[in-house]
Design a protein around this motif. Structure first.
Motif, mmCIF file in Angstrom:
data_model
loop_
_atom_site.group_PDB
_atom_site.id
_atom_site.type_symbol
_atom_site.label_atom_id
_atom_site.label_comp_id
_atom_site.label_asym_id
_atom_site.label_seq_id
_atom_site.Cartn_x
_atom_site.Cartn_y
_atom_site.Cartn_z
ATOM 1 N N ASN A 1 -9.174 5.037 -2.134
ATOM 2 C CA ASN A 1 -10.064 4.957 -2.812
ATOM 3 C C ASN A 1 -9.374 3.088 -2.775
ATOM 4 O O ASN A 1 -9.581 2.218 -3.158
ATOM 5 N N ASN A 2 -8.272 2.905 -2.067
ATOM 6 C CA ASN A 2 -7.441 1.657 -2.179
ATOM 7 C C ASN A 2 -7.439 0.927 -0.619
ATOM 8 O O ASN A 2 -6.355 0.060 -0.800
ATOM 9 N N ILE B 1 1.022 -0.550 -0.258
ATOM 10 C CA ILE B 1 0.132 0.274 -0.152
ATOM 11 C C ILE B 1 0.910 0.969 0.355
ATOM 12 O O ILE B 1 1.558 1.635 0.887
ATOM 13 N N ASN C 1 -6.001 -3.408 3.387
ATOM 14 C CA ASN C 1 -6.525 -2.581 2.528
ATOM 15 C C ASN C 1 -8.348 -2.267 2.180
ATOM 16 O O ASN C 1 -8.452 -3.252 2.618
ATOM 17 N N ARG C 2 -8.691 -1.679 1.243
ATOM 18 C CA ARG C 2 -10.334 -1.788 0.791
ATOM 19 C C ARG C 2 -10.698 -3.672 1.156
ATOM 20 O O ARG C 2 -11.380 -3.525 1.127
ATOM 21 N N ASP C 3 -9.754 -4.519 -0.003
ATOM 22 C CA ASP C 3 -10.591 -5.977 0.622
ATOM 23 C C ASP C 3 -10.502 -6.289 1.755
ATOM 24 O O ASP C 3 -11.588 -6.835 2.295
#
Length: 125
Positions: free
Chosen positions: A88-89, A58, A106-108
């Motif tokens: 966004n990420n 990241i 992270n976004r996931d």
């Protein structure tokens, strides 16, 4: 014995010279101090958050990092102590009080997590 009253002359100190200062143009010291503190404080990244950023790949552009810092400063002015910053990420948990990024996901990963002890959220596109 003769009671005598003796007079001593008292010297007065010169009166301070006051300059005419326009009160509209001056700002209270408290305001100037807070302004200076907010302009110089930079967001720190904890060792844990740095490790997570490195292992997950990241990264933030300098422009994005500046935006995050500005929004965290705004949150601090509004009384936020701990914030979730969503980009966004990535998602960052930030101790606004200490100007420190505590952890990064992270976004996931962030979609399936429950964030507690957060009293403010910042969304950044």
């Amino acid at each position: 014995m003769e009671p005598r009253i003796s007079a001593h002359s008292l010297h007065s100190f010169p009166k301070p010279i006051r300059k005419n200062v326009n009160p509209i143009q001056t700002k209270p010291f408290n305001h100037l101090l807070k302004n200076e503190i907010y302009n110089t404080v930079q967001l720190k990244v904890s060792k844990h958050a740095k490790h997570r950023m490195d292992t997950r790949g990241i990264e933030f552009s300098p422009e994005k990092w500046l935006t995050i810092q500005e929004k965290v400063k705004e949150a601090k002015q509004k009384g936020v102590k701990d914030s979730l910053v969503i980009t966004n990420n990535a998602a960052l948990v930030v101790s606004v009080q200490n100007d420190t990024v505590i952890t990064v996901l992270n976004r996931d990963e962030a979609q399936s997590q429950i964030f507690t002890n957060i009293n403010g959220t910042i969304l950044i596109d």
